[in-house]
Motif scaffolding. Structure first.
Motif, PDB file in Angstrom:
ATOM      1  N   VAL A  30      -0.537   9.742  12.049  1.00  0.00           N
ATOM      2  CA  VAL A  30      -0.777   8.404  12.605  1.00  0.00           C
ATOM      3  C   VAL A  30      -0.807   7.369  11.477  1.00  0.00           C
ATOM      4  CG1 VAL A  30      -2.390   6.952  13.887  1.00  0.00           C
ATOM      5  CG2 VAL A  30      -2.038   9.338  14.581  1.00  0.00           C
ATOM      6  N   PHE A  31      -1.392   7.744  10.354  1.00  0.00           N
ATOM      7  CA  PHE A  31      -1.542   6.809   9.234  1.00  0.00           C
ATOM      8  C   PHE A  31      -0.545   7.064   8.103  1.00  0.00           C
ATOM      9  CE2 PHE A  31      -5.773   6.563  11.256  1.00  0.00           C
ATOM     10  CZ  PHE A  31      -5.848   5.192  11.438  1.00  0.00           C
ATOM     11  N   SER A  32       0.474   7.876   8.356  1.00  0.00           N
ATOM     12  CA  SER A  32       1.482   8.068   7.317  1.00  0.00           C
ATOM     13  C   SER A  32       2.222   6.752   7.073  1.00  0.00           C
ATOM     14  CB  SER A  32       2.462   9.181   7.711  1.00  0.00           C
ATOM     15  OG  SER A  32       3.153   8.863   8.898  1.00  0.00           O
ATOM     16  N   ASN A  33       2.592   6.537   5.812  1.00  0.00           N
ATOM     17  CA  ASN A  33       3.238   5.274   5.376  1.00  0.00           C
ATOM     18  C   ASN A  33       2.319   4.072   5.568  1.00  0.00           C
ATOM     19  OD1 ASN A  33       5.643   6.781   4.898  1.00  0.00           O
ATOM     20  ND2 ASN A  33       6.204   6.542   7.051  1.00  0.00           N
ATOM     21  N   TYR A  34       1.020   4.298   5.490  1.00  0.00           N
ATOM     22  CA  TYR A  34       0.036   3.242   5.780  1.00  0.00           C
ATOM     23  C   TYR A  34       0.252   2.010   4.913  1.00  0.00           C
ATOM     24  CZ  TYR A  34      -4.564   1.000   6.284  1.00  0.00           C
ATOM     25  OH  TYR A  34      -5.596   0.117   6.504  1.00  0.00           O
ATOM     26  N   GLU A  35       0.348   2.196   3.604  1.00  0.00           N
ATOM     27  CA  GLU A  35       0.499   1.042   2.718  1.00  0.00           C
ATOM     28  C   GLU A  35       1.820   0.306   2.971  1.00  0.00           C
ATOM     29  OE1 GLU A  35      -0.157   2.108  -1.343  1.00  0.00           O
ATOM     30  OE2 GLU A  35      -2.329   2.051  -1.075  1.00  0.00           O
ATOM     31  N   GLU A  36       2.870   1.068   3.217  1.00  0.00           N
ATOM     32  CA  GLU A  36       4.162   0.445   3.523  1.00  0.00           C
ATOM     33  C   GLU A  36       4.087  -0.387   4.802  1.00  0.00           C
ATOM     34  OE1 GLU A  36       8.517   1.914   5.115  1.00  0.00           O
ATOM     35  OE2 GLU A  36       7.472   3.199   3.675  1.00  0.00           O
ATOM     36  N   ILE A  37       3.366   0.123   5.796  1.00  0.00           N
ATOM     37  CA  ILE A  37       3.207  -0.606   7.058  1.00  0.00           C
ATOM     38  C   ILE A  37       2.476  -1.931   6.821  1.00  0.00           C
ATOM     39  CG2 ILE A  37       2.007  -0.565   9.292  1.00  0.00           C
ATOM     40  CD1 ILE A  37       2.663   2.513   9.301  1.00  0.00           C
ATOM     41  N   LEU A  38       1.376  -1.870   6.085  1.00  0.00           N
ATOM     42  CA  LEU A  38       0.633  -3.103   5.804  1.00  0.00           C
ATOM     43  C   LEU A  38       1.476  -4.076   4.992  1.00  0.00           C
ATOM     44  CD1 LEU A  38      -2.989  -1.887   4.937  1.00  0.00           C
ATOM     45  CD2 LEU A  38      -1.944  -2.282   7.160  1.00  0.00           C
ATOM     46  N   ASP A  39       2.192  -3.560   4.005  1.00  0.00           N
ATOM     47  CA  ASP A  39       3.032  -4.430   3.176  1.00  0.00           C
ATOM     48  C   ASP A  39       4.100  -5.133   4.018  1.00  0.00           C
ATOM     49  OD1 ASP A  39       1.686  -3.845   0.826  1.00  0.00           O
ATOM     50  OD2 ASP A  39       3.056  -2.252   0.226  1.00  0.00           O
ATOM     51  N   GLU A  40       4.681  -4.394   4.968  1.00  0.00           N
ATOM     52  CA  GLU A  40       5.738  -4.995   5.779  1.00  0.00           C
ATOM     53  C   GLU A  40       5.183  -6.059   6.719  1.00  0.00           C
ATOM     54  OE1 GLU A  40       9.424  -3.735   8.732  1.00  0.00           O
ATOM     55  OE2 GLU A  40       8.596  -2.291   7.306  1.00  0.00           O
ATOM     56  N   VAL A  41       4.018  -5.810   7.302  1.00  0.00           N
ATOM     57  CA  VAL A  41       3.392  -6.820   8.153  1.00  0.00           C
ATOM     58  C   VAL A  41       3.109  -8.088   7.351  1.00  0.00           C
ATOM     59  CG1 VAL A  41       1.339  -7.400   9.520  1.00  0.00           C
ATOM     60  CG2 VAL A  41       2.426  -5.157   9.778  1.00  0.00           C
ATOM     61  N   ALA A  42       2.576  -7.914   6.151  1.00  0.00           N
ATOM     62  CA  ALA A  42       2.296  -9.071   5.301  1.00  0.00           C
ATOM     63  C   ALA A  42       3.588  -9.794   4.920  1.00  0.00           C
ATOM     64  CB  ALA A  42       1.545  -8.625   4.045  1.00  0.00           C
ATOM     65  N   LYS A  43       4.626  -9.039   4.617  1.00  0.00           N
ATOM     66  CA  LYS A  43       5.911  -9.635   4.222  1.00  0.00           C
ATOM     67  C   LYS A  43       6.535 -10.438   5.358  1.00  0.00           C
ATOM     68  CE  LYS A  43      10.429  -8.333   2.310  1.00  0.00           C
ATOM     69  NZ  LYS A  43      11.280  -7.208   1.852  1.00  0.00           N
ATOM     70  N   LEU A  44       6.355  -9.974   6.605  1.00  0.00           N
ATOM     71  CA  LEU A  44       6.931 -10.655   7.759  1.00  0.00           C
ATOM     72  C   LEU A  44       6.148 -11.904   8.166  1.00  0.00           C
ATOM     73  CD1 LEU A  44       7.780  -7.546   9.987  1.00  0.00           C
ATOM     74  CD2 LEU A  44       9.434  -9.084   8.891  1.00  0.00           C
ATOM     75  N   SER A  45       4.939 -12.052   7.636  1.00  0.00           N
ATOM     76  CA  SER A  45       4.064 -13.146   8.050  1.00  0.00           C
ATOM     77  C   SER A  45       4.470 -14.470   7.410  1.00  0.00           C
ATOM     78  CB  SER A  45       2.608 -12.828   7.685  1.00  0.00           C
ATOM     79  OG  SER A  45       2.178 -11.665   8.361  1.00  0.00           O
ATOM     80  N   LEU A  46       4.206 -15.549   8.155  1.00  0.00           N
ATOM     81  CA  LEU A  46       4.525 -16.896   7.704  1.00  0.00           C
ATOM     82  C   LEU A  46       3.264 -17.746   7.653  1.00  0.00           C
ATOM     83  CD1 LEU A  46       7.513 -17.581  10.145  1.00  0.00           C
ATOM     84  CD2 LEU A  46       7.711 -16.809   7.766  1.00  0.00           C
TER      85      LEU A  46
END
Length: 212
Positions: A30-46
């Motif tokens: 469920v939490f695999s790639n956790y840091e990548e997921i958070l990084d992508e959400v932050a990157k997509l944010s405006l």
């Protein structure tokens, strides 16, 4: 409105970070790639960001590092306490996806990770309607959460959890309000969003919805 899970998160607060970084075998996928997921959400944010379900502040820290202004909403007292220890200057308020203090300043992105499933589908639709009224054209909602391509796919994951004797995970998948991509896509399209889904692990997808 998801507040039935507050006690669970108060109890989980001290070990939450250990869980998301893989110490719990049942939730490792469920939490695999956790840091990548958070990084992508932050990157997509405006721009200025409203974050629901701050938890211990892991996504929030990434948003602040990208120089976003962040308003945080978190229902769990113990989670808020840990987030404030990590990020003393964070503006974080008690609330949930549907009941939160009035936001008087313009918001460009609404984000959440591992939390939107605490709402029933009916509550999810209500929340999306409210957020649509809050956002302007080009603004967006970025959610990362466990969701499924179909009810059958969800049942297959429950069955596999039982085979693996991951009983807590199986109960979680049956108890909380995990939904499907088609249902979420319909809710967002009804509120004039374009929607894109990206799969990040066997359970979690990132949903990016842009207001037309």
């Amino acid at each position: 409105m998801g507040r039935e899970f507050d006690q669970l998160f108060d109890q989980w607060a001290l070990t939450y970070d250990d869980t998301v970084y893989g110490t719990d075998e049942q939730y490792k996928e469920v939490f695999s790639n956790y840091e990548e997921i958070l990084d992508e959400v932050a990157k997509l944010s405006l721009g200025s960001v409203l974050e629901f379900g701050v938890g211990t502040g892991n996504l929030t820290k990434r948003l602040l590092n990208r120089e976003h202004k962040v308003i945080g909403i978190e229902p769990s007292k113990e989670m808020r306490k840990i987030a404030k220890q990590k990020l003393p200057h964070l503006q974080i308020m008690e609330g949930d996806f549907l009941a939160y203090p009035k936001i008087s300043e313009p918001i460009e992105t609404i984000v959440s990770t591992y939390a939107f499933h605490h709402l029933t589908d009916e509550e999810k639709q209500t929340a999306i309607k409210r957020y649509a009224n809050m956002l302007s054209t080009g603004n967006k909602i970025v959610f990362a959460d466990t969701m499924f391509v179909s009810d059958q796919a969800k049942q297959e994951m429950i069955d596999q959890a039982k085979i693996n004797q991951f009983h807590r995970l199986a109960e979680d998948l049956q108890t909380e309000y995990y939904t499907t991509l088609p249902i979420l896509e319909e809710f967002f399209q009804l509120e004039n969003f374009t929607v894109h889904f990206t799969k990040k692990n066997p359970f979690v997808w990132i949903l990016e919805a842009v207001k037309k």
